[in-house]
Write a protein that holds these residues in place. Structure first.
Motif, PDB file in Angstrom:
ATOM      1  N   ASN A  31       0.821  -1.288  -0.031  1.00 40.18           N
ATOM      2  CA  ASN A  31       0.059  -0.034  -0.069  1.00 40.18           C
ATOM      3  C   ASN A  31       0.797   1.261   0.153  1.00 40.18           C
ATOM      4  O   ASN A  31       0.164   2.397   0.006  1.00 40.18           O
ATOM      5  N   ALA A  32       2.252   1.026  -0.133  1.00 41.92           N
ATOM      6  CA  ALA A  32       3.013   2.230  -0.062  1.00 41.92           C
ATOM      7  C   ALA A  32       2.698   2.985  -1.398  1.00 41.92           C
ATOM      8  O   ALA A  32       2.636   2.352  -2.377  1.00 41.92           O
ATOM      9  N   LYS A  33       2.805   4.372  -1.110  1.00 42.89           N
ATOM     10  CA  LYS A  33       2.728   5.225  -2.524  1.00 42.89           C
ATOM     11  C   LYS A  33       3.904   5.292  -3.154  1.00 42.89           C
ATOM     12  O   LYS A  33       5.218   5.964  -2.351  1.00 42.89           O
ATOM     13  N   LEU A  34       4.212   5.272  -4.299  1.00 39.09           N
ATOM     14  CA  LEU A  34       5.382   5.700  -5.083  1.00 39.09           C
ATOM     15  C   LEU A  34       5.403   7.113  -5.456  1.00 39.09           C
ATOM     16  O   LEU A  34       4.363   7.579  -5.749  1.00 39.09           O
ATOM     17  N   VAL A  43      -1.112  16.978  -3.464  1.00 40.79           N
ATOM     18  CA  VAL A  43      -2.449  17.666  -3.506  1.00 40.79           C
ATOM     19  C   VAL A  43      -3.356  16.899  -2.697  1.00 40.79           C
ATOM     20  O   VAL A  43      -4.066  17.528  -1.588  1.00 40.79           O
ATOM     21  N   GLU A  44      -3.278  15.429  -2.673  1.00 42.47           N
ATOM     22  CA  GLU A  44      -4.114  14.883  -2.014  1.00 42.47           C
ATOM     23  C   GLU A  44      -3.999  14.967  -0.356  1.00 42.47           C
ATOM     24  O   GLU A  44      -4.710  14.735   0.327  1.00 42.47           O
ATOM     25  N   ILE A  45      -2.579  15.137  -0.039  1.00 45.71           N
ATOM     26  CA  ILE A  45      -2.062  14.958   1.338  1.00 45.71           C
ATOM     27  C   ILE A  45      -2.663  16.408   1.859  1.00 45.71           C
ATOM     28  O   ILE A  45      -3.305  16.420   3.085  1.00 45.71           O
ATOM     29  N   ARG A  46      -2.232  17.462   1.072  1.00 45.89           N
ATOM     30  CA  ARG A  46      -2.494  18.723   1.716  1.00 45.89           C
ATOM     31  C   ARG A  46      -3.981  19.198   1.570  1.00 45.89           C
ATOM     32  O   ARG A  46      -4.485  19.732   2.425  1.00 45.89           O
ATOM     33  N   LEU A  47      -4.896  18.827   0.473  1.00 52.70           N
ATOM     34  CA  LEU A  47      -5.905  19.402   0.252  1.00 52.70           C
ATOM     35  C   LEU A  47      -7.110  18.433   0.425  1.00 52.70           C
ATOM     36  O   LEU A  47      -8.399  18.603   0.709  1.00 52.70           O
ATOM     37  N   LYS A  48      -6.762  17.031   0.527  1.00 53.08           N
ATOM     38  CA  LYS A  48      -7.791  15.992   0.535  1.00 53.08           C
ATOM     39  C   LYS A  48      -7.610  15.204   1.908  1.00 53.08           C
ATOM     40  O   LYS A  48      -8.314  14.130   2.135  1.00 53.08           O
ATOM     41  N   MET A  50      -5.615  13.157   2.814  1.00 55.18           N
ATOM     42  CA  MET A  50      -5.120  11.817   2.766  1.00 55.18           C
ATOM     43  C   MET A  50      -4.006  11.463   3.501  1.00 55.18           C
ATOM     44  O   MET A  50      -3.010  12.515   3.584  1.00 55.18           O
ATOM     45  N   LEU A  51      -3.773  10.356   4.073  1.00 57.51           N
ATOM     46  CA  LEU A  51      -2.220   9.979   4.838  1.00 57.51           C
ATOM     47  C   LEU A  51      -1.772   8.633   4.167  1.00 57.51           C
ATOM     48  O   LEU A  51      -2.462   7.345   4.102  1.00 57.51           O
ATOM     49  N   TYR A  52      -0.557   8.774   3.941  1.00 64.37           N
ATOM     50  CA  TYR A  52       0.242   7.842   3.441  1.00 64.37           C
ATOM     51  C   TYR A  52       1.255   7.467   4.252  1.00 64.37           C
ATOM     52  O   TYR A  52       2.316   8.137   4.120  1.00 64.37           O
ATOM     53  N   PRO A  53       1.197   6.385   4.978  1.00 60.46           N
ATOM     54  CA  PRO A  53       2.028   5.986   6.124  1.00 60.46           C
ATOM     55  C   PRO A  53       3.392   5.762   5.537  1.00 60.46           C
ATOM     56  O   PRO A  53       4.740   6.124   6.048  1.00 60.46           O
ATOM     57  N   VAL A  54       3.485   5.207   4.319  1.00 58.95           N
ATOM     58  CA  VAL A  54       4.833   4.793   3.558  1.00 58.95           C
ATOM     59  C   VAL A  54       4.877   5.263   2.281  1.00 58.95           C
ATOM     60  O   VAL A  54       3.990   5.088   1.312  1.00 58.95           O
TER      61      VAL A  54
END
Ligand code: FAD
Length: 254
Positions: A31-34, A43-48, A50-54
């Motif tokens: 599930n890690a984001k490249l 944009v997803e993290i700041r405005l939506k 979203m949290l991507y732990p890895v």
């Protein structure tokens, strides 16, 4: 060069140095984001929220930044920036016979409208494909030309970017443990060879226009709740774009 890893309270950022390390990390953390340019994920993290732990950054992987001219087209590593893609395609258009570079010209025309230089200097070709946005500027050209994608996990497979590649809104057939390694944008062929089986024997005339419009109207039967809305406008727009394309081809053939 050594693999880098930063651990914060909420996020771990890993920057591997080889493809083997990258594949191992993606199978350990499917599930890690490249992240390459971070112009979608940021944009997803700041405005939506979203949290991507890895997060895994593949920018040091040589194979993902390579450009190869093959028998059938040009293969770009998925982390190549849009600016570098633009430069390579521009050079190919200047040096190769015109009939070979129609797809490249179409991609360059799209890149002309693609964000500004700040975004194009960092955003990757692979990021545009994998984010699977229905308003992507490049995906329509890549799909129409049947560009080939090489995916890697424990093995490698090559898929064509055709009507089966996108399976839904922001979804693709790529599996969570797979990485998009490279994208081959094909050469176009001379007109006499380029006739597709669907249109073979068919002339570029009003009958074809009517048939294509009927098929497009059927395909564009969007649900009123489709993301982006304005379904009637989009249906009409599709038909008018095709009409414009029909006239452009007619002019080229005359
Ligand atoms: P990232 O944000 O790094 O990643 C995007 C997604 O792809 C993530 O889910 C990531 O995990 C996945 N991913 C990336 N590489 C791989 C890989 N190799 N294998 C598997 N998954 C991978 N888009 C347009 O189409 N047209 C525009 O005009 C346009 N304008 C923009 C303007 C602004 C101001 C911004 C912020 C964005 C814009 N975008 C536009 C969207 C974005 O820039 C593009 O989609 C860009 O190509 C994303 O690339 P990236 O490297 O930044 O992706």
């Amino acid at each position: 060069q050594k693999q880098l890893c930063f651990k914060g309270e909420r996020v771990m950022w890993i920057q591997p140095t080889t493809l083997q390390e990258l594949v191992a990390l993606k199978s350990q953390y499917p599930n890690a984001k490249l992240v390459v340019g971070n112009t979608e994920v940021g944009v997803e993290i700041r405005l939506k929220n979203m949290l991507y732990p890895v997060i895994i950054a593949p920018t040091w992987i040589a194979e993902m930044n390579a450009v190869q001219h093959t028998e059938t087209g040009v293969t770009f590593g998925a982390a190549c920036t849009l600016s570098s893609v633009e430069e390579v395609l521009r050079k190919a258009v200047a040096e190769l016979p015109s009939y070979k570079t129609e797809v490249f010209k179409a991609a360059l025309e799209q890149l002309r409208w693609f964000a500004g230089p700040q975004i194009r200097n960092v955003a990757a070709l692979g990021g545009n494909i994998m984010t699977a946005s229905p308003i992507s500027d490049l995906n329509p050209v890549l799909m129409a030309s049947g560009s080939k994608l090489t995916l890697v996990s424990n093995g490698k497979r090559t898929v064509t970017m055709d009507e089966n590649f996108f399976t839904g809104y922001r979804k693709t057939i790529v599996k969570p443990e797979e990485i998009l390694l490279s994208v081959e944008i094909p050469y176009s062929r001379e007109v006499k060879e380029a006739v597709s089986p669907v249109f073979s024997c068919r002339d570029w005339n009003e009958k074809l226009l009517q048939d294509a419009c009927r098929l497009l109207a059927g395909e564009m039967d969007l649900s009123p709740s489709a993301p982006g809305g304005m379904v009637d406008f989009r249906r009409t727009l599709t038909l008018s774009f095709f009409f414009k394309f029909y006239l452009t081809v007619l002019l080229k053939l005359s």
